[in-house]
Design a protein around this motif. Sequence first.
Motif, PDB file in Angstrom:
ATOM      1  N   SER A 138      38.730  55.927  41.605  1.00 18.41           N
ATOM      2  CA  SER A 138      39.441  54.904  40.844  1.00 18.41           C
ATOM      3  C   SER A 138      40.658  55.473  40.138  1.00 18.41           C
ATOM      4  O   SER A 138      41.725  54.840  40.105  1.00 18.41           O
ATOM      5  N   LEU A 142      44.229  53.929  41.157  1.00 16.78           N
ATOM      6  CA  LEU A 142      44.986  53.217  40.122  1.00 16.78           C
ATOM      7  C   LEU A 142      46.323  53.907  39.856  1.00 16.78           C
ATOM      8  O   LEU A 142      47.342  53.239  39.643  1.00 16.78           O
ATOM      9  N   ILE A 146      49.912  52.019  40.249  1.00 20.05           N
ATOM     10  CA  ILE A 146      50.886  51.978  39.152  1.00 20.05           C
ATOM     11  C   ILE A 146      52.207  52.602  39.585  1.00 20.05           C
ATOM     12  O   ILE A 146      53.288  52.063  39.312  1.00 20.05           O
ATOM     13  N   ILE A 178      48.410  46.095  41.387  1.00 18.37           N
ATOM     14  CA  ILE A 178      47.666  47.333  41.145  1.00 18.37           C
ATOM     15  C   ILE A 178      46.201  47.165  41.544  1.00 18.37           C
ATOM     16  O   ILE A 178      45.598  48.061  42.158  1.00 18.37           O
ATOM     17  N   VAL A 179      45.630  45.994  41.219  1.00 19.39           N
ATOM     18  CA  VAL A 179      44.233  45.732  41.595  1.00 19.39           C
ATOM     19  C   VAL A 179      44.084  45.691  43.111  1.00 19.39           C
ATOM     20  O   VAL A 179      43.125  46.244  43.675  1.00 19.39           O
ATOM     21  N   TYR A 182      44.264  49.130  44.484  1.00 25.25           N
ATOM     22  CA  TYR A 182      43.012  49.828  44.169  1.00 25.25           C
ATOM     23  C   TYR A 182      41.922  49.485  45.180  1.00 25.25           C
ATOM     24  O   TYR A 182      41.272  50.376  45.748  1.00 25.25           O
TER      25      TYR A 182
END
Length: 361
Positions: A138, A142, A146, A178-179, A182
Amino acid sequence: MLLALTQWLAQDVRFFSVFNYITLRTVLSAMTALLISFMIGPLMIRKLTAYKIGQSVRNDGPQTHLVKAGTPTMGGALILSSIAITTLLWGDLHNHYVWVVLLTTLGFGVIGWVDDYRKVVHRNPKGLSARAKMGWQSVIALAVGIYLWNAATLPAHTELIVPFLKLLVFPLPAFLFIVLAYFVIVGTSNAVNLTDGLDGLAIMPTALVSSALAIFAYVAGNAVFSKYLGIPYIPGAGELAIFCGAIAGAGLAFLWFNAYPAEVFMGDVGALALGAALGTVAVIVRQELVLFIMGGVFVVEAVSVMIQVASFKLTGKRVFRMAPLHHHYELKGWKETQVVVRFWIITMLLVLLGLATLKLR
């Protein structure tokens, strides 16, 4: 490195300017990774065997797998070494996308290496804890999301493209972008890892999908082609074709040793890293949904595990004889080689479908 050398030589000898072409360097990248893997592969396998870094086998799995116990694992280090060396040789090291995908791949490789090392050297069957593994995955994913959001220069660079529908795009705000990044990176990483359960099952689809992504990267990085085909122009993305070519070349070479009966397994060090590599490239070139199509085998394998776990916890019953899905078909009577080749064929068809989205829009 070699790109910089050829560019310097091209100042006096015009012939060397041919190495500026991404297409040529992609081919050379695949060939270089292939040769590197062939050269160091036998030595690495002997070293892994000598250090008794062998695969453990589940007792509740197909009985035909018991003979695999002790087969050298962590062979993914061979793939990652070939990819890294090749990318540094033929890639444009001033290109930030090259470093993003390379560092992401190696970062996930380190996570997999720690997990494998604890399992086969420390004899800890749990390896790296699920919480620690997901936590580090993660952090990296992430950070990539970003960075890519901040590096975007146009709104189109952060839009979600829907395959086959040219005019249907969804602008993504920072949080959703970003999600999405991810879930694509972490999801693909773990999906490839779950698929890596039979000889050659995961590596061939990985090579096929990476080859297709090389085409998407080249098109996205070319102003003329991207405009003609109606996909976002992403300056510098073309260099990712060299990286994808290295994956394909290293993957095919690894298949030489991993084909049934396998001399070596890639382990988490290879599977987690390769999945993360595919996911990161897809995010950069804005082809997350196309990756979902082309990597359909990976998706189905991961979904089969989620369904199995959810069903057993909720009802106490199993939907499949065993998960991931490839084990289900083995227990139904399919031979290992049948499962592998049939999954390869399905991947080839899905990759062709994914490539069709370039024109059918």
